[in-house]
Scaffold this motif. Sequence first.
Motif, PDB file in Angstrom:
ATOM      1  N   ALA A  79       8.077   2.722  -3.697  1.00 29.71           N
ATOM      2  CA  ALA A  79       7.770   1.916  -4.885  1.00 29.71           C
ATOM      3  C   ALA A  79       8.133   0.452  -4.685  1.00 29.71           C
ATOM      4  O   ALA A  79       7.588  -0.422  -5.379  1.00 29.71           O
ATOM      5  N   GLU A  80       9.047   0.171  -3.757  1.00 29.05           N
ATOM      6  CA  GLU A  80       9.462  -1.205  -3.478  1.00 29.05           C
ATOM      7  C   GLU A  80       8.543  -1.901  -2.474  1.00 29.05           C
ATOM      8  O   GLU A  80       8.681  -3.092  -2.239  1.00 29.05           O
ATOM      9  N   ARG A  81       7.626  -1.150  -1.887  1.00 30.44           N
ATOM     10  CA  ARG A  81       6.721  -1.721  -0.892  1.00 30.44           C
ATOM     11  C   ARG A  81       5.544  -2.417  -1.575  1.00 30.44           C
ATOM     12  O   ARG A  81       5.294  -2.195  -2.761  1.00 30.44           O
ATOM     13  N   PRO A  82       4.786  -3.249  -0.838  1.00 32.08           N
ATOM     14  CA  PRO A  82       3.622  -3.936  -1.418  1.00 32.08           C
ATOM     15  C   PRO A  82       2.630  -2.967  -2.037  1.00 32.08           C
ATOM     16  O   PRO A  82       2.554  -1.796  -1.654  1.00 32.08           O
ATOM     17  N   ASP A  83       1.854  -3.462  -2.967  1.00 34.56           N
ATOM     18  CA  ASP A  83       0.935  -2.632  -3.734  1.00 34.56           C
ATOM     19  C   ASP A  83      -0.178  -2.017  -2.895  1.00 34.56           C
ATOM     20  O   ASP A  83      -0.858  -1.091  -3.357  1.00 34.56           O
ATOM     21  N   ASP A  84      -0.395  -2.538  -1.687  1.00 33.96           N
ATOM     22  CA  ASP A  84      -1.440  -1.973  -0.834  1.00 33.96           C
ATOM     23  C   ASP A  84      -0.867  -1.074   0.265  1.00 33.96           C
ATOM     24  O   ASP A  84      -1.585  -0.659   1.168  1.00 33.96           O
ATOM     25  N   ASP A  85       0.426  -0.772   0.179  1.00 32.83           N
ATOM     26  CA  ASP A  85       1.085   0.060   1.203  1.00 32.83           C
ATOM     27  C   ASP A  85       0.898   1.533   0.864  1.00 32.83           C
ATOM     28  O   ASP A  85       1.670   2.117   0.095  1.00 32.83           O
ATOM     29  N   GLU A 140       4.903  12.138  -9.827  1.00 29.78           N
ATOM     30  CA  GLU A 140       5.134  10.693  -9.807  1.00 29.78           C
ATOM     31  C   GLU A 140       4.607  10.082  -8.516  1.00 29.78           C
ATOM     32  O   GLU A 140       4.056   8.983  -8.497  1.00 29.78           O
ATOM     33  N   LEU A 141       4.766  10.840  -7.433  1.00 29.63           N
ATOM     34  CA  LEU A 141       4.327  10.366  -6.130  1.00 29.63           C
ATOM     35  C   LEU A 141       2.815  10.148  -6.110  1.00 29.63           C
ATOM     36  O   LEU A 141       2.321   9.117  -5.646  1.00 29.63           O
ATOM     37  N   PHE A 142       2.075  11.098  -6.662  1.00 32.28           N
ATOM     38  CA  PHE A 142       0.615  10.965  -6.652  1.00 32.28           C
ATOM     39  C   PHE A 142       0.136   9.924  -7.649  1.00 32.28           C
ATOM     40  O   PHE A 142      -0.921   9.308  -7.449  1.00 32.28           O
ATOM     41  N   ASP A 143       0.900   9.690  -8.696  1.00 32.99           N
ATOM     42  CA  ASP A 143       0.563   8.579  -9.597  1.00 32.99           C
ATOM     43  C   ASP A 143       0.628   7.254  -8.847  1.00 32.99           C
ATOM     44  O   ASP A 143      -0.256   6.394  -8.986  1.00 32.99           O
ATOM     45  N   LEU A 144       1.696   7.077  -8.046  1.00 35.13           N
ATOM     46  CA  LEU A 144       1.834   5.849  -7.261  1.00 35.13           C
ATOM     47  C   LEU A 144       0.735   5.758  -6.215  1.00 35.13           C
ATOM     48  O   LEU A 144       0.148   4.679  -6.006  1.00 35.13           O
ATOM     49  N   ARG A 146      -2.279   7.038  -6.310  1.00 35.65           N
ATOM     50  CA  ARG A 146      -3.551   6.689  -6.958  1.00 35.65           C
ATOM     51  C   ARG A 146      -3.618   5.201  -7.296  1.00 35.65           C
ATOM     52  O   ARG A 146      -4.669   4.568  -7.161  1.00 35.65           O
ATOM     53  N   SER A 147      -2.496   4.636  -7.723  1.00 33.79           N
ATOM     54  CA  SER A 147      -2.500   3.216  -8.079  1.00 33.79           C
ATOM     55  C   SER A 147      -2.785   2.347  -6.859  1.00 33.79           C
ATOM     56  O   SER A 147      -3.371   1.268  -6.984  1.00 33.79           O
ATOM     57  N   ARG A 148      -2.389   2.815  -5.677  1.00 26.58           N
ATOM     58  CA  ARG A 148      -2.608   2.028  -4.464  1.00 26.58           C
ATOM     59  C   ARG A 148      -3.993   2.245  -3.870  1.00 26.58           C
ATOM     60  O   ARG A 148      -4.373   1.567  -2.914  1.00 26.58           O
ATOM     61  N   LEU A 149      -4.706   3.203  -4.421  1.00 25.83           N
ATOM     62  CA  LEU A 149      -6.082   3.422  -3.973  1.00 25.83           C
ATOM     63  C   LEU A 149      -7.094   2.631  -4.799  1.00 25.83           C
ATOM     64  O   LEU A 149      -8.265   2.548  -4.426  1.00 25.83           O
ATOM     65  N   ALA A 157     -14.352  11.250  -8.849  1.00 20.97           N
ATOM     66  CA  ALA A 157     -14.697  12.464  -8.100  1.00 20.97           C
ATOM     67  C   ALA A 157     -14.323  12.334  -6.628  1.00 20.97           C
ATOM     68  O   ALA A 157     -13.768  13.267  -6.027  1.00 20.97           O
ATOM     69  N   LEU A 158     -14.609  11.174  -6.031  1.00 17.16           N
ATOM     70  CA  LEU A 158     -14.296  10.969  -4.627  1.00 17.16           C
ATOM     71  C   LEU A 158     -12.786  10.919  -4.416  1.00 17.16           C
ATOM     72  O   LEU A 158     -12.269  11.456  -3.434  1.00 17.16           O
ATOM     73  N   GLU A 159     -12.074  10.283  -5.344  1.00 18.18           N
ATOM     74  CA  GLU A 159     -10.622  10.231  -5.231  1.00 18.18           C
ATOM     75  C   GLU A 159     -10.023  11.629  -5.262  1.00 18.18           C
ATOM     76  O   GLU A 159      -9.154  11.959  -4.450  1.00 18.18           O
TER      77      GLU A 159
END
Length: 216
Positions: A79-85, A140-144, A146-149, A157-159
């Motif tokens: 969670a402390e890493r950049p939003d695209d990590d 919580e992990l998959f919520d994070l 998804r946010s980075r995708l 559907a693809l996600e």
Amino acid sequence: MPHAADDTRKALIDAAARAFAEHGIHAASLLEITRQAGQRNRGAVHYHFGSREGMLTAVLERHADELGRRELELLAVAAERPDDDVASVIEAIVRPVTEMAESGWRGRCYIVIVGELVQQDITPLGPEVEAALARTGGYELFDLLRSRLVPLGMDEALERERLALLVAFIMRSIADRARAGELPPRGRDELPTERFICNLVQMATAMLTAPLPAGG
């Protein structure tokens, strides 16, 4: 007597873990589990657990909190890493599962069982099994993740498809490695644990973030 009952319960959970991992949670014989646990009472499973699902719940509960805590530790780092990590989030999936699988035969069996469960609809197994599996972490992990995708522009559907394939790939890879620990040597050498983890994280990241198919 309470100690004898506890010992019986533990022996049944151990036998069930081996049987579920080897034969699958639906195909494993409850009578064989009873026999492997050294019990003469054919109804021992039902006496202690009520049903196959009750026994599966007990197997899952044994390591659920330990696995969940480790995932949350690595989730906090991610969670402390950049939003695209994306890789750091995937590592929070891969590392705890691999560590559990390499902790001994109980851990290996546990991951094989979880690997089977996450690839199927567990609703028919009942709310207790669902709750025990949920305690291993992941929401919580998959919520994070998804946010980075979001920047990749996938539709819903693809996600869903990619995340399902990602989980299947990761769990199958680790479960196969876990099983290999109790099988004759394969035709290739196993990577050391740390290199295995890093390689699997990189492969899974590339898989999840691959270019979108034609049409989006």
